[in-house]
Motif scaffolding. Structure first.
Motif, short mmCIF file in Angstrom:
data_model
loop_
_atom_site.label_atom_id
_atom_site.label_comp_id
_atom_site.label_asym_id
_atom_site.label_seq_id
_atom_site.Cartn_x
_atom_site.Cartn_y
_atom_site.Cartn_z
N ILE A 119 35.71 -6.96 -34.77
CA ILE A 119 35.49 -6.33 -36.07
C ILE A 119 36.39 -5.11 -36.22
CG2 ILE A 119 33.79 -5.22 -37.56
CD1 ILE A 119 31.63 -6.90 -36.08
N VAL A 120 36.48 -4.31 -35.17
CA VAL A 120 37.35 -3.13 -35.19
C VAL A 120 38.79 -3.55 -35.46
CG1 VAL A 120 38.35 -1.28 -33.78
CG2 VAL A 120 35.88 -1.66 -33.77
N ASP A 121 39.25 -4.60 -34.78
CA ASP A 121 40.63 -5.08 -34.98
C ASP A 121 40.86 -5.52 -36.42
OD1 ASP A 121 41.26 -4.56 -32.35
OD2 ASP A 121 41.07 -6.64 -31.69
N SER A 122 39.85 -6.11 -37.04
CA SER A 122 40.00 -6.57 -38.43
C SER A 122 39.96 -5.42 -39.43
CB SER A 122 38.88 -7.55 -38.77
OG SER A 122 38.99 -8.71 -38.01
N LEU A 123 39.06 -4.46 -39.22
CA LEU A 123 38.87 -3.40 -40.20
C LEU A 123 39.76 -2.18 -39.98
CD1 LEU A 123 34.98 -3.39 -40.58
CD2 LEU A 123 36.68 -4.47 -42.05
N PHE A 124 40.06 -1.89 -38.71
CA PHE A 124 40.83 -0.68 -38.38
C PHE A 124 41.95 -1.03 -37.40
CE2 PHE A 124 36.23 0.32 -38.60
CZ PHE A 124 36.21 0.96 -39.82
N PRO A 125 42.89 -1.87 -37.80
CA PRO A 125 43.90 -2.35 -36.86
C PRO A 125 44.78 -1.26 -36.26
CG PRO A 125 44.50 -2.94 -39.10
CD PRO A 125 43.11 -2.37 -39.15
N ASP A 126 44.96 -0.15 -36.95
CA ASP A 126 45.83 0.91 -36.46
C ASP A 126 45.09 2.03 -35.74
OD1 ASP A 126 48.02 -0.44 -37.56
OD2 ASP A 126 47.72 0.54 -39.51
N ALA A 127 43.78 1.95 -35.71
CA ALA A 127 42.99 3.03 -35.09
C ALA A 127 42.96 2.86 -33.57
CB ALA A 127 41.56 3.00 -35.62
N LYS B 62 33.89 4.08 -33.07
CA LYS B 62 33.07 5.11 -33.71
C LYS B 62 32.94 4.85 -35.20
CE LYS B 62 31.17 9.24 -34.37
NZ LYS B 62 30.02 9.09 -35.19
N GLN B 63 34.07 4.51 -35.84
CA GLN B 63 34.03 4.21 -37.27
C GLN B 63 33.14 3.00 -37.55
OE1 GLN B 63 38.41 4.09 -37.71
NE2 GLN B 63 38.14 5.54 -39.38
N LEU B 64 33.24 1.98 -36.70
CA LEU B 64 32.41 0.80 -36.88
C LEU B 64 30.94 1.14 -36.69
CD1 LEU B 64 31.94 -2.18 -37.36
CD2 LEU B 64 32.41 -2.57 -34.92
N SER B 65 30.61 1.92 -35.69
CA SER B 65 29.21 2.32 -35.47
C SER B 65 28.67 3.06 -36.68
CB SER B 65 29.10 3.20 -34.22
OG SER B 65 29.34 2.45 -33.07
N ASP B 66 29.47 3.95 -37.22
CA ASP B 66 29.05 4.70 -38.41
C ASP B 66 28.81 3.77 -39.60
OD1 ASP B 66 29.28 7.02 -36.93
OD2 ASP B 66 31.19 7.64 -37.84
N LEU B 67 29.72 2.82 -39.79
CA LEU B 67 29.57 1.88 -40.91
C LEU B 67 28.36 0.97 -40.72
CD1 LEU B 67 33.22 0.74 -41.73
CD2 LEU B 67 31.72 2.21 -43.09
N LEU B 68 28.14 0.49 -39.50
CA LEU B 68 26.97 -0.36 -39.25
C LEU B 68 25.68 0.40 -39.52
CD1 LEU B 68 28.15 -2.23 -36.04
CD2 LEU B 68 27.58 -3.29 -38.25
N TYR B 69 25.64 1.66 -39.11
CA TYR B 69 24.46 2.49 -39.38
C TYR B 69 24.23 2.62 -40.89
CZ TYR B 69 21.39 6.50 -39.72
OH TYR B 69 20.35 7.33 -40.04
#
Length: 104
Positions: A46-54, A61-68
């Motif tokens: 999911i991280v690779d799909s949504l934040f490929p450059d992060a 961390k961004q994914l955890s925040d979004l899931l929350y």
């Protein structure tokens, strides 16, 4: 108690006959990804799909925040999350894309 998701044109969410407010852009992306890939997914995917450059730590961390935020925004959605995976249960939702694909 089925949630209906409409992805054609723009994201719309209907619960018990009432439309839900529009989600912020990043939440829309996460939700669309989870709807269109209805299987258990590793967080890294999911991280690779949504934040490929992060960087990996920042992306997680961004994914955890979004899931929350998504779980808070759609408490009736069956979003299953653990340290390594995320999943939106297909049994509790209806998706227009799947209906369209079933007609082909």
């Amino acid at each position: 108690m089925e949630l209906k998701f409409f992805l054609f044109h723009e994201l719309q969410i209907v619960h018990e006959g009432s439309g839900r407010p529009t989600l912020p852009y990043r939440l829309q992306n996460l939700l669309a990804l989870m709807l269109l890939r209805p299987q258990l997914q590793r967080r890294e995917q999911i991280v690779d799909s949504l934040f490929p450059d992060a960087p990996p730590v920042k992306g997680r961390k961004q994914l955890s925040d979004l899931l929350y935020k998504l779980r808070q925004t759609l408490p009736e959605a069956q979003i299953v999350v653990d340290r390594e995976h995320a999943f939106l249960d297909v049994k509790t939702r209806w998706l227009d894309v799947e209906v369209f694909q079933g007609c082909l």
